[in-house]
Design a protein around this motif. Structure first.
Motif: not given
Length: 209
Positions: A183-202
């Motif tokens: 999941x990419x945040x257009x406004x701040x350029x951050x990327x998160x990895x999305x799994x079935x049960x977690x959202x982890x900031x790269x």
């Protein structure tokens, strides 16, 4: 047209000299991308830029709201499914990355109905993510949170739908194909990895110097 020609001229002057050998080799030898990336058509989400990839690295498909439909081998036109078949069965990519993003117009259409001018195709297409809408409505307290939650849940829906393709499921089970969600945040350029049960900031690299 002037903008396109000017862009090509910048490419020839600045990028072509740097990429010439690599592109000539790709032209001779064919492509062997390591990753298939499925992203949104949104012009603010350039996947090759986000992942800093080189020509030949990624086999990219973009559609409204970065959706993967369920496996349905019939006589209808299935652009994303055809691309998946080619990437997995012919090119033998090692991973498939589904990349969602913030402020997604396709997910907005899912949550609020598409504008009247975009109902020939968009309305039916975004229904692929209806499970994401249902999950978001249960988890969110207001429309802004619901939009954000649906954007993330739509990535999970696409990852689930990928496993409905028998040759993707077989390769995943065999360990020769990895399925990833981001999941990419257009406004701040951050990327998160999305799994079935977690959202982890790269994690970002440490500053130099």
């Amino acid at each position: 047209m002037d903008e396109l020609i000017a862009g090509y001229q910048r490419f020839r002057a600045a990028q072509w000299p740097q990429q010439r050998e690599a592109l000539e080799a790709l032209a001779r030898n064919g492509q062997q991308p390591h990753t298939m990336a499925i992203g949104c058509c949104d012009s603010r989400v350039p996947l090759e830029m986000i992942f800093n990839s080189r020509p030949g690295d990624m086999f990219v498909v973009r559609n409204i709201a970065n959706l993967v439909p369920p496996y349905a081998p019939d006589m209808a036109n299935h652009g994303t499914s055809a691309a998946l078949e080619f990437a997995v069965r012919v090119l033998k990519v090692r991973r498939i990355a589904v990349v969602g993003h913030s402020a997604c117009g396709g997910i907005h259409a899912l949550m609020n109905d598409p504008p009247p001018e975009a109902r020939d195709f968009v309305a039916n297409w975004v229904r692929i993510a209806q499970p994401a809408r249902q999950r978001a409505m249960l988890l969110a307290d207001d429309p802004i949170q619901a939009q954000h939650r649906a954007e993330i849940e739509s990535v999970r829906v696409s990852l689930e739908n990928l496993m409905s393709f028998p040759w993707i499921a077989a390769a995943s089970d065999a360990g020769t194909l990895k399925l990833l969600g981001f999941y990419f945040d257009v406004g701040n350029g951050t990327l998160r990895q999305i799994t079935a049960d977690a959202e982890t900031l790269i994690a970002e690299p440490a500053p130099v110097g």
